[in-house]
Enzyme design. Sequence first.
Site, PDB file in Angstrom:
ATOM      1  N   SER A   9       0.842  -1.204   0.000  1.00  0.00           N
ATOM      2  CA  SER A   9       0.000   0.000   0.000  1.00  0.00           C
ATOM      3  C   SER A   9       0.870   1.244   0.000  1.00  0.00           C
ATOM      4  O   SER A   9       1.672   1.453   0.920  1.00  0.00           O
ATOM      5  CB  SER A   9      -0.896   0.007   1.239  1.00  0.00           C
ATOM      6  OG  SER A   9      -1.456   1.297   1.387  1.00  0.00           O
ATOM      7  N   HIS A  34      -1.529  -1.244  -3.992  1.00  0.00           N
ATOM      8  CA  HIS A  34      -2.790  -0.878  -3.354  1.00  0.00           C
ATOM      9  C   HIS A  34      -2.789   0.634  -3.138  1.00  0.00           C
ATOM     10  O   HIS A  34      -1.861   1.193  -2.543  1.00  0.00           O
ATOM     11  CB  HIS A  34      -2.893  -1.624  -2.026  1.00  0.00           C
ATOM     12  CG  HIS A  34      -4.184  -1.433  -1.301  1.00  0.00           C
ATOM     13  ND1 HIS A  34      -5.331  -2.133  -1.600  1.00  0.00           N
ATOM     14  CD2 HIS A  34      -4.502  -0.619  -0.261  1.00  0.00           C
ATOM     15  CE1 HIS A  34      -6.296  -1.775  -0.786  1.00  0.00           C
ATOM     16  NE2 HIS A  34      -5.834  -0.849   0.037  1.00  0.00           N
ATOM     17  N   ASP A  36      -4.810   3.782  -1.650  1.00  0.00           N
ATOM     18  CA  ASP A  36      -5.861   4.142  -0.692  1.00  0.00           C
ATOM     19  C   ASP A  36      -6.359   5.552  -0.947  1.00  0.00           C
ATOM     20  O   ASP A  36      -5.624   6.528  -0.741  1.00  0.00           O
ATOM     21  CB  ASP A  36      -5.309   4.043   0.738  1.00  0.00           C
ATOM     22  CG  ASP A  36      -5.147   2.597   1.178  1.00  0.00           C
ATOM     23  OD1 ASP A  36      -6.145   1.858   1.119  1.00  0.00           O
ATOM     24  OD2 ASP A  36      -4.036   2.218   1.578  1.00  0.00           O
ATOM     25  N   MET A  38      -8.796   8.439   0.230  1.00  0.00           N
ATOM     26  CA  MET A  38      -9.559   8.865   1.421  1.00  0.00           C
ATOM     27  C   MET A  38     -10.096  10.275   1.213  1.00  0.00           C
ATOM     28  O   MET A  38      -9.353  11.144   0.732  1.00  0.00           O
ATOM     29  CB  MET A  38      -8.648   8.864   2.647  1.00  0.00           C
ATOM     30  CG  MET A  38      -8.006   7.534   2.943  1.00  0.00           C
ATOM     31  SD  MET A  38      -7.006   7.650   4.432  1.00  0.00           S
ATOM     32  CE  MET A  38      -6.412   5.965   4.561  1.00  0.00           C
ATOM     33  N   HIS A  67      -8.574   1.411  -3.589  1.00  0.00           N
ATOM     34  CA  HIS A  67      -9.473   1.236  -2.451  1.00  0.00           C
ATOM     35  C   HIS A  67     -10.090   2.589  -2.107  1.00  0.00           C
ATOM     36  O   HIS A  67      -9.432   3.448  -1.525  1.00  0.00           O
ATOM     37  CB  HIS A  67      -8.648   0.661  -1.282  1.00  0.00           C
ATOM     38  CG  HIS A  67      -9.403   0.496  -0.019  1.00  0.00           C
ATOM     39  ND1 HIS A  67      -8.780   0.259   1.191  1.00  0.00           N
ATOM     40  CD2 HIS A  67     -10.733   0.514   0.249  1.00  0.00           C
ATOM     41  CE1 HIS A  67      -9.693   0.154   2.140  1.00  0.00           C
ATOM     42  NE2 HIS A  67     -10.877   0.312   1.600  1.00  0.00           N
ATOM     43  N   MET A  69     -12.060   4.825  -0.011  1.00  0.00           N
ATOM     44  CA  MET A  69     -12.687   5.068   1.298  1.00  0.00           C
ATOM     45  C   MET A  69     -13.350   6.428   1.208  1.00  0.00           C
ATOM     46  O   MET A  69     -12.884   7.425   1.792  1.00  0.00           O
ATOM     47  CB  MET A  69     -11.611   5.025   2.393  1.00  0.00           C
ATOM     48  CG  MET A  69     -11.166   3.611   2.696  1.00  0.00           C
ATOM     49  SD  MET A  69      -9.632   3.569   3.630  1.00  0.00           S
ATOM     50  CE  MET A  69      -8.466   3.613   2.288  1.00  0.00           C
ATOM     51  N   MET A 138     -11.878  -5.872   5.593  1.00  0.00           N
ATOM     52  CA  MET A 138     -10.963  -5.004   6.353  1.00  0.00           C
ATOM     53  C   MET A 138     -10.579  -5.705   7.653  1.00  0.00           C
ATOM     54  O   MET A 138     -11.445  -6.183   8.398  1.00  0.00           O
ATOM     55  CB  MET A 138     -11.615  -3.655   6.675  1.00  0.00           C
ATOM     56  CG  MET A 138     -11.829  -2.730   5.471  1.00  0.00           C
ATOM     57  SD  MET A 138     -10.328  -2.335   4.539  1.00  0.00           S
ATOM     58  CE  MET A 138      -9.361  -1.438   5.756  1.00  0.00           C
ATOM     59  N   GLY A 143      -8.875   3.996   7.475  1.00  0.00           N
ATOM     60  CA  GLY A 143      -8.531   5.396   7.697  1.00  0.00           C
ATOM     61  C   GLY A 143      -7.075   5.651   8.024  1.00  0.00           C
ATOM     62  O   GLY A 143      -6.575   6.743   7.776  1.00  0.00           O
ATOM     63  N   PHE A 144      -6.397   4.665   8.577  1.00  0.00           N
ATOM     64  CA  PHE A 144      -5.015   4.867   9.024  1.00  0.00           C
ATOM     65  C   PHE A 144      -4.175   3.631   8.774  1.00  0.00           C
ATOM     66  O   PHE A 144      -4.665   2.511   8.930  1.00  0.00           O
ATOM     67  CB  PHE A 144      -4.979   5.156  10.536  1.00  0.00           C
ATOM     68  CG  PHE A 144      -5.907   6.242  10.969  1.00  0.00           C
ATOM     69  CD1 PHE A 144      -5.491   7.568  10.967  1.00  0.00           C
ATOM     70  CD2 PHE A 144      -7.209   5.940  11.357  1.00  0.00           C
ATOM     71  CE1 PHE A 144      -6.362   8.575  11.364  1.00  0.00           C
ATOM     72  CE2 PHE A 144      -8.080   6.942  11.754  1.00  0.00           C
ATOM     73  CZ  PHE A 144      -7.667   8.269  11.751  1.00  0.00           C
ATOM     74  N   GLY A 145      -2.896   3.858   8.423  1.00  0.00           N
ATOM     75  CA  GLY A 145      -1.946   2.758   8.363  1.00  0.00           C
ATOM     76  C   GLY A 145      -1.427   2.461   9.761  1.00  0.00           C
ATOM     77  O   GLY A 145      -1.672   3.223  10.700  1.00  0.00           O
ATOM     78  N   GLY A 146      -0.750   1.341   9.912  1.00  0.00           N
ATOM     79  CA  GLY A 146      -0.040   1.044  11.149  1.00  0.00           C
ATOM     80  C   GLY A 146      -0.886   0.578  12.319  1.00  0.00           C
ATOM     81  O   GLY A 146      -0.430   0.586  13.455  1.00  0.00           O
ATOM     82  N   ASP A 176      -6.828  -6.344   4.406  1.00  0.00           N
ATOM     83  CA  ASP A 176      -6.167  -5.032   4.420  1.00  0.00           C
ATOM     84  C   ASP A 176      -6.148  -4.497   5.845  1.00  0.00           C
ATOM     85  O   ASP A 176      -7.202  -4.253   6.428  1.00  0.00           O
ATOM     86  CB  ASP A 176      -6.945  -4.089   3.493  1.00  0.00           C
ATOM     87  CG  ASP A 176      -6.334  -2.698   3.398  1.00  0.00           C
ATOM     88  OD1 ASP A 176      -5.220  -2.486   3.895  1.00  0.00           O
ATOM     89  OD2 ASP A 176      -7.007  -1.830   2.801  1.00  0.00           O
ATOM     90  N   GLY A 177      -4.919  -4.324   6.363  1.00  0.00           N
ATOM     91  CA  GLY A 177      -4.768  -3.715   7.680  1.00  0.00           C
ATOM     92  C   GLY A 177      -4.043  -4.621   8.644  1.00  0.00           C
ATOM     93  O   GLY A 177      -4.471  -5.753   8.900  1.00  0.00           O
ATOM     94  N   GLY A 178      -2.892  -4.161   9.128  1.00  0.00           N
ATOM     95  CA  GLY A 178      -2.147  -4.920  10.133  1.00  0.00           C
ATOM     96  C   GLY A 178      -1.530  -6.202   9.603  1.00  0.00           C
ATOM     97  O   GLY A 178      -1.231  -7.111  10.384  1.00  0.00           O
ATOM     98  N   GLY A 198       1.019  -2.224   4.201  1.00  0.00           N
ATOM     99  CA  GLY A 198       1.562  -0.877   4.074  1.00  0.00           C
ATOM    100  C   GLY A 198       2.787  -0.684   4.946  1.00  0.00           C
ATOM    101  O   GLY A 198       3.918  -0.761   4.486  1.00  0.00           O
ATOM    102  N   SER A 199       2.557  -0.453   6.241  1.00  0.00           N
ATOM    103  CA  SER A 199       3.681  -0.122   7.131  1.00  0.00           C
ATOM    104  C   SER A 199       4.707  -1.251   7.182  1.00  0.00           C
ATOM    105  O   SER A 199       5.908  -0.987   7.230  1.00  0.00           O
ATOM    106  CB  SER A 199       3.174   0.229   8.530  1.00  0.00           C
ATOM    107  OG  SER A 199       2.281  -0.738   8.996  1.00  0.00           O
TER     108      SER A 199
HETATM  109  C1  DX5 Z   1      -6.229   1.573   5.985  1.00  0.00           C
HETATM  110  C2  DX5 Z   1      -5.854   1.327   4.551  1.00  0.00           C
HETATM  111  C3  DX5 Z   1      -4.763   0.349   4.368  1.00  0.00           C
HETATM  112  C4  DX5 Z   1      -3.445   0.749   4.963  1.00  0.00           C
HETATM  113  C5  DX5 Z   1      -2.879  -0.486   5.564  1.00  0.00           C
HETATM  114  O1  DX5 Z   1      -7.377   2.329   6.016  1.00  0.00           O
HETATM  115  O2  DX5 Z   1      -6.988   0.836   3.835  1.00  0.00           O
HETATM  116  O3  DX5 Z   1      -4.614  -0.041   3.027  1.00  0.00           O
HETATM  117  O4  DX5 Z   1      -2.521   1.272   4.025  1.00  0.00           O
HETATM  118  O5  DX5 Z   1      -1.776  -0.143   6.304  1.00  0.00           O
HETATM  119  P1  DX5 Z   1      -1.065  -1.181   7.277  1.00  0.00           P
HETATM  120  O6  DX5 Z   1      -0.613  -2.347   6.451  1.00  0.00           O
HETATM  121  O7  DX5 Z   1       0.045  -0.375   7.848  1.00  0.00           O
HETATM  122  O8  DX5 Z   1      -2.084  -1.598   8.310  1.00  0.00           O
HETATM  123 ZN    ZN Z   2      -6.629  -0.019   1.815  1.00  0.00          ZN
END
Ligand code: DX5
Ligand code: ZN
Length: 219
Positions: A9, A34, A36, A38, A67, A69, A138, A143-146, A176-178, A198-199
Amino acid sequence: MRLSKIAPSILSADYANFESELKTIEASGAEYVHIDIMDGHFVPNISFGAGVVGAMRPHSKLVFDCHLMVSNPEQHIEEFARAGADIISIHVEATPHIHGALQKIRQAGVKPCVVLNPGTPIAAIEHVLHLVDQVLVMTVNPGFGGQAFLSETMVKIRQLVTLREEKGLDFDIEVDGGIDNHTITAAKEAGANVFVAGSYVFKGDVAQQVVTLREALHD
Ligand code: DX5
Ligand code: ZN
């Protein structure tokens, strides 16, 4: 068996250098990028729009997994299709018109994907599963990475696998996420085959991080 795909991502990439980040992702052997989107309304942050997707398109052959959002995503489908999206993912929570919106994505020549937030049950998308090429479950609140992976979402992946078999449908299941080199194994065992990270990918050498994700899949 479905092929596993890794989707770094760019939410965690260097926003001033998307061209080189795309090349790095491509060289890592990842199948998708990917992206994102927003809108500051459906989720609190604003990231990037179709203009940025269009600017990146000539620099990469990767599958652009967009994606959205955003609230009322049906109003933005044509612009992302024109910008070069290969997959457009829209949230069932973001529109009262999910069926029509998914049809609109297909009509625009793009692969439709429906997305579920962690608190949304599979029942909310049961009647549109025949319209999609991918379902995104999800594994964090959007809304947020990490953020930390929510393992309670795995039950929905298992439900989806069962429904896909019962209905004789054909769609990928994305998470997607974590996602890291541990949680990816849990998501794969539940039945997912497309893995956004992502992170985890951008905290180190991208190619090396993708290798560790791939190894954890034991394909
Ligand atoms: C969160 C995004 C993700 C995000 C994932 O709202 O949809 O795609 O980039 O980030 P990580 O892998 O750090 O959870
Ligand atoms: Zn995403």
